[in-house]
Scaffold this active site. Structure first.
Site, PDB file in Angstrom:
ATOM      1  N   SER A   1       0.817  -1.210   0.000  1.00 12.49           N
ATOM      2  CA  SER A   1       0.000   0.000   0.000  1.00 12.49           C
ATOM      3  C   SER A   1       0.853   1.263   0.000  1.00 12.49           C
ATOM      4  O   SER A   1       1.884   1.342   0.659  1.00 12.49           O
ATOM      5  CB  SER A   1      -0.894   0.000   1.245  1.00 12.49           C
TER       6      SER A   1
ATOM      7  N   SER B   1      -0.598   4.012   1.068  1.00 14.02           N
ATOM      8  CA  SER B   1      -1.279   4.871   2.040  1.00 14.02           C
ATOM      9  C   SER B   1      -0.383   5.318   3.199  1.00 14.02           C
ATOM     10  O   SER B   1      -0.453   6.490   3.590  1.00 14.02           O
ATOM     11  CB  SER B   1      -2.537   4.172   2.566  1.00 14.02           C
TER      12      SER B   1
ATOM     13  N   THR C   1      -9.331  -1.612   3.471  1.00  8.86           N
ATOM     14  CA  THR C   1      -9.148  -2.002   2.085  1.00  8.86           C
ATOM     15  C   THR C   1      -9.449  -3.488   1.901  1.00  8.86           C
ATOM     16  O   THR C   1      -9.913  -4.160   2.830  1.00  8.86           O
ATOM     17  CB  THR C   1      -7.757  -1.577   1.561  1.00  8.86           C
TER      18      THR C   1
ATOM     19  N   LYS D   1     -13.838  -4.287   2.861  1.00 13.42           N
ATOM     20  CA  LYS D   1     -14.688  -3.102   2.716  1.00 13.42           C
ATOM     21  C   LYS D   1     -16.180  -3.377   2.962  1.00 13.42           C
ATOM     22  O   LYS D   1     -16.876  -2.531   3.514  1.00 13.42           O
ATOM     23  CB  LYS D   1     -14.520  -2.489   1.315  1.00 13.42           C
TER      24      LYS D   1
ATOM     25  N   ASP E   1     -14.083   6.583  -1.555  1.00 13.45           N
ATOM     26  CA  ASP E   1     -13.748   6.325  -2.959  1.00 13.45           C
ATOM     27  C   ASP E   1     -14.635   7.167  -3.875  1.00 13.45           C
ATOM     28  O   ASP E   1     -14.153   7.869  -4.760  1.00 13.45           O
ATOM     29  CB  ASP E   1     -13.919   4.841  -3.292  1.00 13.45           C
TER      30      ASP E   1
ATOM     31  N   GLY F   1     -18.660  -3.508 -10.236  1.00 13.66           N
ATOM     32  CA  GLY F   1     -18.106  -3.976  -8.950  1.00 13.66           C
ATOM     33  C   GLY F   1     -18.078  -2.868  -7.912  1.00 13.66           C
ATOM     34  O   GLY F   1     -18.829  -1.893  -7.985  1.00 13.66           O
TER      35      GLY F   1
ATOM     36  N   ALA G   1     -15.908  -0.454  -7.141  1.00 17.22           N
ATOM     37  CA  ALA G   1     -15.584   0.913  -7.570  1.00 17.22           C
ATOM     38  C   ALA G   1     -16.782   1.548  -8.266  1.00 17.22           C
ATOM     39  O   ALA G   1     -17.115   2.719  -8.040  1.00 17.22           O
ATOM     40  CB  ALA G   1     -14.373   0.910  -8.489  1.00 17.22           C
TER      41      ALA G   1
ATOM     42  N   TYR H   1      -4.981   3.542 -11.900  1.00 17.03           N
ATOM     43  CA  TYR H   1      -3.902   4.530 -11.772  1.00 17.03           C
ATOM     44  C   TYR H   1      -2.521   3.915 -11.928  1.00 17.03           C
ATOM     45  O   TYR H   1      -1.516   4.577 -11.712  1.00 17.03           O
ATOM     46  CB  TYR H   1      -3.989   5.309 -10.466  1.00 17.03           C
TER      47      TYR H   1
END
Lengths: 289, 289
Positions: free
Chosen positions: B22, B24, B69, B73, B109, B135, B137, B232
Site C-alpha cells: 500500500s 497509504s 481495504t 470493505k 472512494d 463492482g 468501484a 492509476y
C-alpha cells in the site's frame, strides 16, 4: 525520534492510562532504528473498561508486542493465552509478545532488576536481601530473585501489613530460602539492614517532587552494602546519595528501567537490544526534566 | 517517510490483507508531517476471521481513524456503529472515524472521484454518465454521483449481468434520473457513448501488466467527451492515451486515489489536507514502479 514508516512497518505498542508522559516510545523507537528493524512503537491510552478488547485487538491487528503499564498490569493477566511462570506468581504482566496470534505475558520489571544487578557484577546468589515495600515493584523483584537465584534469605518490610503478609506467604511457596515479613519502622529497618547484604527500595519514597526523602535512615547504611533504588526520577535519589557517601555499592532505578526495556525488546524481536542507545535516550530524558 | 514519534503521537491505521504494497502509509505520513500534526499512520494486516476484534480494537486502543481495504470493505460495515448514508447505499466502507470511541464508517472512494471531477472543473450536474463495470468501484462512484448530483442519466454496462441488474435496481431507489443497465459489448458501448457526456472506467482493464488493453475502443471516443479512468497503475492507461489523442477531457485514476486520501485525512483530522504533498508522494511512487 524520527523513524521511517511504510506499509511493511511492524508495530509495537504501549497500553496504559495515562501514557502521555511515557519515555518508552522514545527508547524503543531509538532501539528499533539502531538495530535496523522496520518496527515502530506507539502509545495507546486505554480505559480500564476497554482493556479486554484492546488486548484482543493487539492479536487481531497483528501488533508484534506490547508494554503494559499502570493501571493494567494485573488485569492484563486475564486477557493473554499464556503467562510466564514467574509473571504468574507475581500476578502481573508488563509485556505481551504476539506469537502468531497467541498472546504471551511476561513481567520484565523483575527481569530488568536482576539484569541490572548482573550488569554491575552483583550476583544475588547466596545473598540475604531486604526489600522495602510490598506493592507491584516489590512483588516483581521478590519473585524474580526468589525463583531465579538461590537466596540465603529474603525480608520484606512494608507499611501495609496485610500486603506484606500475603507477599511473604506467596514467596514461601516458591523458595526454600527463609522469607520473613516485618513492619516498616526504624527498629526493624536497623536490625534487618545489619543482617542483609543488599537492600532494594521498592517504595516511591524519594521520587520527584519529594526528592529529600529517603526510605532508609543514612545511619543504618554501611560500607559494602548493595543499595538498589527502583526510583529513577531523580537519577540520584537521597537514598543513593547517602549510600554513595557511605561507601555502599549503588544501583539506580534507571538501570532497572533500561533493562526492563531491553528485556522487552529482546522478547519482541529475538535480537540483541542496542543497550547503549537505549541508555543514552533515557538518560537524556531523565536529566532533561 | 520519517516522522517523529513520542508518547503523545496519535495513530491512524490501514486494515486490509495484504497491506504490504500500500502507498497509504507514505501518503498519510507525509501529509501529517506537512500539516504539523503529531499523528502516525501504520498498516495492519488483518485476516478475515479477525476483522471484528480488529475493528473493536481500533476503538479500545483509541486509534483515531482507519482506512479499510480489500478484502474487508463490505464486511467492515457490520462492525461500526454508524454509517454515512451514501456509504450505506454503496454497501461498503473504506474509512473509519473514531469519534470518542464511536466508530463511524464512510466511503471516500466515491467522494474522491467526485472531488477529482470538481478539481478539474467538471460538474456532474445535468450530465449523462456511462459507468463501465459494476463492482465495488462502480457502486461507490455511481451512488455518490447519483446521491450528490442531479444527473440527466446514468448507464451501467458490465459483464456480470446479475451484478449490473442489482446495481441498477439499487440506484433507482436513490435518484429520479433515468438509470439503465446493459451488457458490455461493442454495440452497447458505441450507442451509450454517443449519448453520454462522460464515461468512467471502473473495471481493471488496462491495469499493469496488461497495459495495452482498453475497456473502450478508440473509435467510439469523440472530442469533448469526459473520460475518467479509475485505474492509476499505469498513470496513463491506454484508454486515457486514446482519449487524449481524440481531444477528450481526461481524468486519471491517480486523481481519484489522491482525493479519496484527502477526504480520509480531513475526516480524521478536521483540518484541510495538504494536497500538494500527497500528490507529490503518490506520483513519485507510481512513476517509480
Amino acid at each position: 525520534m524520527m523513524i521511517p514508516i511504510d506499509a511493511k512497518t511492524g508495530v509495537c505498542a504501549l497500553i496504559g492510562n495515562p501514557v502521555k508522559h511515557s519515555f518508552s516510545p522514545l527508547i524503543h523507537n531509538a532501539a528499533f532504528k539502531e538495530a535496523g528493524l522496520n518496527l515502530v512503537y506507539v502509545a495507546f491510552p486505554v480505559k480500564e473498561k476497554n482493556l479486554g478488547p484492546a488486548i484482543q485487538g493487539l492479536s487481531a491487528l497483528a501488533i508484534r508486542g506490547a508494554s503494559i503499564t499502570i493501571p493494567h498490569k494485573v488485569a492484563a493477566t486475564r486477557h493473554v493465552g499464556w503467562i510466564d511462570p514467574v509473571a504468574a506468581r507475581i500476578g502481573s504482566i508488563n509485556t505481551i509478545v504476539n506469537d502468531s496470534g497467541n498472546l504471551k505475558g511476561y513481567n520484565s520489571d523483575g527481569m530488568g532488576a536482576l539484569k541490572a544487578l548482573q550488569d554491575r557484577g552483583v550476583s544475588p546468589e547466596g545473598k540475604r536481601i531486604l526489600i522495602v515495600g510490598s506493592g507491584g515493584a516489590a512483588r516483581g523483584i521478590a519473585f524474580t530473585l526468589a525463583m531465579r537465584a538461590r537466596l540465603a534469605g529474603l525480608v520484606i518490610v512494608g507499611v501495609i501489613r496485610n500486603e506484606v503478609a500475603v507477599l511473604v506467604d506467596n514467596l514461601r511457596t516458591v523458595t526454600e530460602a527463609p522469607v520473613e515479613g516485618d513492619a516498616m519502622e526504624e527498629g526493624t529497618l536497623r536490625s534487618h539492614l545489619s543482617a542483609c547484604d543488599m537492600v532494594i527500595n521498592c517504595t516511591p519514597v524519594g521520587m520527584y517532587p519529594k526528592v529529600q526523602e529517603s526510605p532508609v535512615p543514612k545511619a543504618f547504611l554501611r560500607e559494602g552494602l548493595v543499595v538498589f533504588d527502583v526510583v529513577y526520577n531523580p537519577l540520584q535519589t537521597q537514598l543513593l546519595r547517602d549510600a554513595g557517601s557511605t561507601g555502599c555499592h549503588t544501583i539506580s532505578g534507571v538501570e532497572m528501567f533500561i533493562n526492563q526495556a531491553v528485556v522487552q525488546f529482546e522478547l519482541w524481536t529475538g535480537v540483541k537490544a542496542p543497550e547503549a542507545i537505549m541508555k543514552k535516550v533515557i538518560l537524556e530524558q531523565v536529566s532533561g526534566r
